[in-house]
Design a protein around this motif. Structure first.
Motif, short mmCIF file in Angstrom:
data_model
loop_
_atom_site.label_atom_id
_atom_site.label_comp_id
_atom_site.label_asym_id
_atom_site.label_seq_id
_atom_site.Cartn_x
_atom_site.Cartn_y
_atom_site.Cartn_z
N GLN A 150 39.81 44.40 41.72
CA GLN A 150 40.37 42.90 42.00
C GLN A 150 39.70 41.78 43.41
O GLN A 150 39.56 40.45 43.20
N ALA A 151 39.11 42.45 44.34
CA ALA A 151 38.11 41.72 45.29
C ALA A 151 37.41 41.64 44.56
O ALA A 151 36.46 39.90 44.82
N LEU A 152 36.53 41.88 43.57
CA LEU A 152 35.36 41.37 43.06
C LEU A 152 36.19 40.25 42.70
O LEU A 152 35.16 39.38 42.23
N MET A 153 36.64 40.24 41.54
CA MET A 153 36.79 39.38 40.95
C MET A 153 37.42 38.69 41.89
O MET A 153 36.54 37.04 41.34
N GLY A 154 38.16 37.66 42.64
CA GLY A 154 38.52 37.27 43.84
C GLY A 154 37.20 36.33 44.26
O GLY A 154 36.94 35.47 44.90
N GLU A 155 35.81 37.05 44.03
CA GLU A 155 34.54 36.59 44.75
C GLU A 155 33.81 36.73 43.79
O GLU A 155 32.77 35.53 44.01
N ASP A 156 34.41 36.10 42.51
CA ASP A 156 33.60 35.92 41.54
C ASP A 156 33.17 36.18 41.16
O ASP A 156 31.03 35.44 40.73
N ARG A 157 33.03 37.77 41.41
CA ARG A 157 31.69 38.70 41.10
C ARG A 157 31.90 39.31 39.09
O ARG A 157 31.78 40.74 39.93
N ASP A 158 32.28 38.54 38.78
CA ASP A 158 32.64 39.42 37.66
C ASP A 158 31.88 40.15 36.91
O ASP A 158 32.68 40.94 36.41
N ALA A 159 30.74 40.11 36.95
CA ALA A 159 29.88 40.88 36.28
C ALA A 159 29.71 42.28 37.18
O ALA A 159 29.65 43.25 35.98
#
Length: 158
Positions: free
Chosen positions: A36-45
């Protein structure tokens, strides 16, 4: 941001890959929060890679099934979304939320499994009979399958 997410970002920025050993130190809940944190930081990959690792490590975790099914929907990987959502609904049984059922119906519809989506909508409506989104999905699928015309013809004959 979760420790795991920060670790992954740091490794990615320095060109280091993460290992299963690094991920296995964390619980399914911590992995879900990191995704969730990574998606929030636009680090989808990174989020997708962590989801794959989490699924490999904890294939029977409700947290991992929930977050990876959402990742599959975001990626528009409908076959994987359907598979993961089926597992999640089976695991949750009668406790599955209307959101989970809605995502299953949407995934089936997008995967062009209209008859199965219609059946899933009927099951969801049996659990949440007055839910407007489910009613709308059910009616739209019935129309797409030509079931409205069949019902109207049946009603005229009677």
């Amino acid at each position: 941001m979760a420790n795991l997410a920060q670790e992954l970002i740091t490794n990615a920025e320095s060109g280091k890959a993460f290992s299963a050993m690094q991920i296995s130190r964390f619980s399914p809940q911590e992995i879900r929060m990191a995704i969730q944190a990574l998606m929030g930081e636009d680090r989808d990959a990174l989020a997708y890679a962590l989801g794959d690792a989490g699924l490999a490590l904890y294939p029977d975790s409700e947290d991992i099934l929930a977050i990876t099914s959402l990742l599959a929907v975001v990626r528009e990987d409908w076959p994987q979304a359907v598979d993961l959502l089926k597992q999640l609904i089976e695991m949750q049984g009668g406790q599955a939320t209307v959101f989970t059922h809605s995502m299953m119906i949407r995934s089936l519809r997008c995967n062009l499994d209209l008859a199965e989506a219609f059946e899933a909508a009927g099951i969801a409506l049996s659990l949440f009979p007055e839910h407007p989104e489910l009613l709308k999905e059910y009616d739209a699928l019935a129309e797409a399958l030509g079931l409205c015309a069949v019902q109207a013809q049946h009603d005229q004959v009677i």
